[in-house]
Design a protein around this motif. Structure first.
Motif, PDB file in Angstrom:
ATOM      1  N   ARG A  81       0.997  -1.321   0.105  1.00 28.53           N
ATOM      2  CA  ARG A  81       0.159   0.079  -0.130  1.00 28.53           C
ATOM      3  C   ARG A  81       0.941   1.437  -0.084  1.00 28.53           C
ATOM      4  N   THR A  82       0.550   2.420  -0.851  1.00 29.30           N
ATOM      5  CA  THR A  82       1.279   3.446  -0.966  1.00 29.30           C
ATOM      6  C   THR A  82       1.010   4.210   0.462  1.00 29.30           C
ATOM      7  N   ALA A  83       2.053   4.818   1.039  1.00 31.43           N
ATOM      8  CA  ALA A  83       2.004   5.664   2.185  1.00 31.43           C
ATOM      9  C   ALA A  83       2.179   7.050   2.029  1.00 31.43           C
ATOM     10  N   ARG A  84       2.032   7.724   0.647  1.00 33.92           N
ATOM     11  CA  ARG A  84       1.961   8.831   0.327  1.00 33.92           C
ATOM     12  C   ARG A  84       0.704   9.371   0.991  1.00 33.92           C
ATOM     13  N   GLY A  85       0.993  10.512   1.887  1.00 32.90           N
ATOM     14  CA  GLY A  85      -0.331  11.053   2.595  1.00 32.90           C
ATOM     15  C   GLY A  85      -1.406  11.495   1.933  1.00 32.90           C
ATOM     16  N   GLN A  86      -1.166  12.097   0.791  1.00 33.45           N
ATOM     17  CA  GLN A  86      -2.368  12.700   0.107  1.00 33.45           C
ATOM     18  C   GLN A  86      -3.256  11.730  -0.278  1.00 33.45           C
ATOM     19  N   ASP A  87      -2.842  10.480  -0.520  1.00 35.19           N
ATOM     20  CA  ASP A  87      -3.686   9.374  -1.212  1.00 35.19           C
ATOM     21  C   ASP A  87      -4.625   8.772  -0.147  1.00 35.19           C
ATOM     22  N   LEU A  88      -4.385   9.185   1.354  1.00 33.56           N
ATOM     23  CA  LEU A  88      -4.934   8.440   2.271  1.00 33.56           C
ATOM     24  C   LEU A  88      -5.831   9.089   2.956  1.00 33.56           C
ATOM     25  N   VAL A  89      -6.988   8.795   3.411  1.00 36.79           N
ATOM     26  CA  VAL A  89      -8.181   9.704   3.973  1.00 36.79           C
ATOM     27  C   VAL A  89      -8.459   8.811   5.310  1.00 36.79           C
ATOM     28  N   VAL A  90      -8.784   9.860   6.419  1.00 42.11           N
ATOM     29  CA  VAL A  90      -9.318   9.195   7.619  1.00 42.11           C
ATOM     30  C   VAL A  90     -10.744   8.497   7.385  1.00 42.11           C
ATOM     31  N   ASN A  91     -11.253   7.779   8.703  1.00 43.13           N
ATOM     32  CA  ASN A  91     -12.260   7.307   8.849  1.00 43.13           C
ATOM     33  C   ASN A  91     -13.344   8.246   9.066  1.00 43.13           C
ATOM     34  N   GLY A  92     -14.012   9.073   8.366  1.00 41.10           N
ATOM     35  CA  GLY A  92     -14.769  10.039   8.468  1.00 41.10           C
ATOM     36  C   GLY A  92     -15.932   9.901   9.369  1.00 41.10           C
ATOM     37  N   PRO A  93     -16.742   8.850   9.228  1.00 43.50           N
ATOM     38  CA  PRO A  93     -17.812   8.410  10.090  1.00 43.50           C
ATOM     39  C   PRO A  93     -17.409   8.240  11.400  1.00 43.50           C
ATOM     40  N   ARG A  94     -16.287   7.690  11.805  1.00 43.15           N
ATOM     41  CA  ARG A  94     -15.687   7.303  13.055  1.00 43.15           C
ATOM     42  C   ARG A  94     -15.343   8.776  13.626  1.00 43.15           C
ATOM     43  N   LEU A  95     -14.759   9.658  13.036  1.00 43.29           N
ATOM     44  CA  LEU A  95     -14.402  10.801  13.568  1.00 43.29           C
ATOM     45  C   LEU A  95     -15.632  11.476  13.979  1.00 43.29           C
ATOM     46  N   LEU A  96     -16.677  11.633  13.210  1.00 42.86           N
ATOM     47  CA  LEU A  96     -17.768  12.407  13.438  1.00 42.86           C
ATOM     48  C   LEU A  96     -18.486  11.578  14.650  1.00 42.86           C
ATOM     49  N   GLN A  97     -18.581  10.490  14.751  1.00 45.18           N
ATOM     50  CA  GLN A  97     -19.288   9.826  15.909  1.00 45.18           C
ATOM     51  C   GLN A  97     -18.441   9.999  17.305  1.00 45.18           C
ATOM     52  N   SER A  98     -17.236   9.971  17.262  1.00 44.48           N
ATOM     53  CA  SER A  98     -16.454  10.483  18.429  1.00 44.48           C
ATOM     54  C   SER A  98     -16.750  11.772  18.847  1.00 44.48           C
ATOM     55  N   LEU A  99     -16.726  12.777  17.896  1.00 43.04           N
ATOM     56  CA  LEU A  99     -17.095  14.035  18.335  1.00 43.04           C
ATOM     57  C   LEU A  99     -18.716  14.061  18.833  1.00 43.04           C
ATOM     58  N   GLU A 100     -19.366  13.470  18.272  1.00 40.62           N
ATOM     59  CA  GLU A 100     -20.759  13.432  18.919  1.00 40.62           C
ATOM     60  C   GLU A 100     -20.888  12.669  20.139  1.00 40.62           C
ATOM     61  N   ARG A 101     -20.137  11.712  20.528  1.00 37.90           N
ATOM     62  CA  ARG A 101     -19.983  11.003  21.684  1.00 37.90           C
ATOM     63  C   ARG A 101     -19.302  11.993  22.746  1.00 37.90           C
ATOM     64  N   LEU A 102     -18.491  12.577  22.435  1.00 33.73           N
ATOM     65  CA  LEU A 102     -17.791  13.592  23.507  1.00 33.73           C
ATOM     66  C   LEU A 102     -18.773  14.816  23.847  1.00 33.73           C
ATOM     67  N   GLY A 103     -19.420  15.403  22.708  1.00 35.61           N
ATOM     68  CA  GLY A 103     -20.294  16.119  22.958  1.00 35.61           C
ATOM     69  C   GLY A 103     -21.365  16.139  23.810  1.00 35.61           C
ATOM     70  N   ARG A 104     -21.707  15.050  24.245  1.00 36.03           N
ATOM     71  CA  ARG A 104     -22.715  14.737  25.159  1.00 36.03           C
ATOM     72  C   ARG A 104     -22.450  15.213  26.626  1.00 36.03           C
TER      73      ARG A 104
END
Ligand SMILES: [Zn+2]
Length: 415
Positions: A3-26
């Motif tokens: 797998r390429t490790a060039r940063g710009q080809d990779l993306v974070v797991n968006g739903p997981r990020l948004l879900q953790s923000l939502e959980r902390l926000g409670r």
């Protein structure tokens, strides 16, 4: 296929990020109107820290807590125990805050680590995600306390003596429960992702702010002493009206900021007349001043001029005065190499961006003098922050985390 490790080809797991923000926000949420309140060292702050520690442990990162209570979750590197490339921000909030100021930078850092795990990418240098104690300063001043202690700008002993309005000290709070630890972690490089908290990116329809520096911030508490008198029987010429002095000063500091230029700002945020009665000429007026300027020379000159103004306004209005400076954070320029990396990472992902300054204070400004540091912003809808109305779109939240991923990976060096 490797797998390429060039940063710009990779993306974070968006739903997981948004879900953790939502959980902390409670945590600390008191309804639509009141928003989130997690004052430093409060029970709500402790719950948020517990949430963060549990998330770190669940993902298998080593949890390190220093004597100030700063938390680091460390993902080891391949080249031994050197200082980690650190992403971070803060989990505390002001009263009636939104869900993104601080929390976003911490959880996006965590998401970057988890994404690298998912993709099986190891790095030469360790990576860390940090939560700095009492960034907001809403309950205990000075603000940015955890990063100040870490960088040596404030001693732990002095910080422990600071008290809130109820007389409780930072020391008492640090000793309550398991807030502080005995670990020592120091970032090798520092990246802070944050919501802009201002209107510029939205107004220009841009996606990423490449932050070049933070303006200097000076705060004062002041008091004008005049003479309380009957509002009907005291002729105007014979009055010593302290509130009038404060009003005079509010206009004068604004004019001074305009004259200094280059985006300098000055604000009288609080002003309380005494005795605060409808038919009494105010004999006293308590006030605060906030002055900010980006250019170091202007900042120094402005602070002197603000203090001279208080003296001359008091004289002009026949008042005595007291003035105490309570904060003095110098202007900061971020590391040019890191700033260029943020810019390059945004460009390679074809996100729209601009270079800009930060008007607000951030932990990154305390770390900048002691390790290479930089910041990036995403847009704040309506330009508002420190209110339950604070909002950034899911798309922008994910874009910011993707740029953070590129930068962190480049600095930690994929193996
Ligand atoms: Zn913040």
């Amino acid at each position: 296929m490797k797998r390429t490790a060039r940063g710009q080809d990779l993306v974070v797991n968006g739903p997981r990020l948004l879900q953790s923000l939502e959980r902390l926000g409670r945590i600390g949420w008191n309804g639509e109107e009141a928003g989130i309140t997690r004052l430093a060292f409060s029970d709500e702050d402790r719950q948020a820290r517990r949430f963060f520690l549990d998330e770190l442990a669940a993902s298998g990162y080593a949890c390190r807590i220093d004597a100030a209570g700063n938390i680091f979750g460390v993902r080891p590197g391949g080249a031994g125990e050197d200082a980690p490339v650190t992403m971070g921000s803060h989990l505390d909030t002001v009263r009636q805050a939104g869900a993104y100021d601080g929390a976003y930078g911490v959880l996006a850092g965590l998401e970057v680590l988890r994404t690298l795990d998912d993709l099986g990418i190891a790095t030469r240098h360790p990576l860390a995600v940090a939560n700095f104690v009492n960034e907001e300063g809403a309950r205990f001043q000075p603000d940015m306390m955890g990063s100040m202690i870490l960088s040596g700008a404030l001693s732990l002993e002095e910080a422990r003596t600071k008290r809130d309005d109820a007389g409780i000290s930072v020391g008492e709070e640090l000793d309550r429960g398991n807030y502080a630890g005995a670990d020592r972690v120091f970032p090798g490089k520092y990246l802070e992702l944050h919501v802009e908290q201002g209107p510029i990116l939205e107004a220009e329809a841009l996606q990423i702010g490449v932050v070049e520096g933070v303006q200097g911030i000076a705060w004062w508490q002041g008091f004008f002493l005049g003479q309380a008198a009957h509002a009907g029987c005291t002729p105007l010429a014979l009055r010593k009206d302290a509130l009038l002095g404060a009003a005079d000063l509010a206009l004068a500091v604004r004019a001074l900021a305009e004259e200094l230029g280059d985006g300098s700002v000055a604000t009288m945020g609080r002003c309380a007349p005494e005795p605060d009665v409808i038919n009494v000429v105010p004999g006293g007026a308590r006030f605060t001043l906030d002055f900010r300027s980006y250019d170091p020379e202007r900042f120094e000159r402005g602070k002197i001029l603000v203090e001279e103004l208080v003296r001359s306004v008091a004289f002009r209005n026949g008042l005595e005065y007291r003035l105490e400076q309570v904060a003095n954070a110098l202007p900061v320029r971020f590391d040019p190499t890191l700033v260029a990396l943020v810019e390059q990472s945004a460009r390679e992902r074809r996100y729209t961006y601009r270079r800009m300054r930060s008007g607000a204070g951030h932990d990154a400004q305390l770390l900048a003098p002691v390790c290479p540091a930089a910041m990036l912003f995403i847009p704040s809808v309506g330009g508002v922050s420190h209110t339950p109305k604070e909002y950034s779109t899911p798309e922008d939240l994910v874009r910011g985390a993707n740029v953070l991923l590129s930068c962190a990976l480049a600095l930690a060096e994929p193996l």
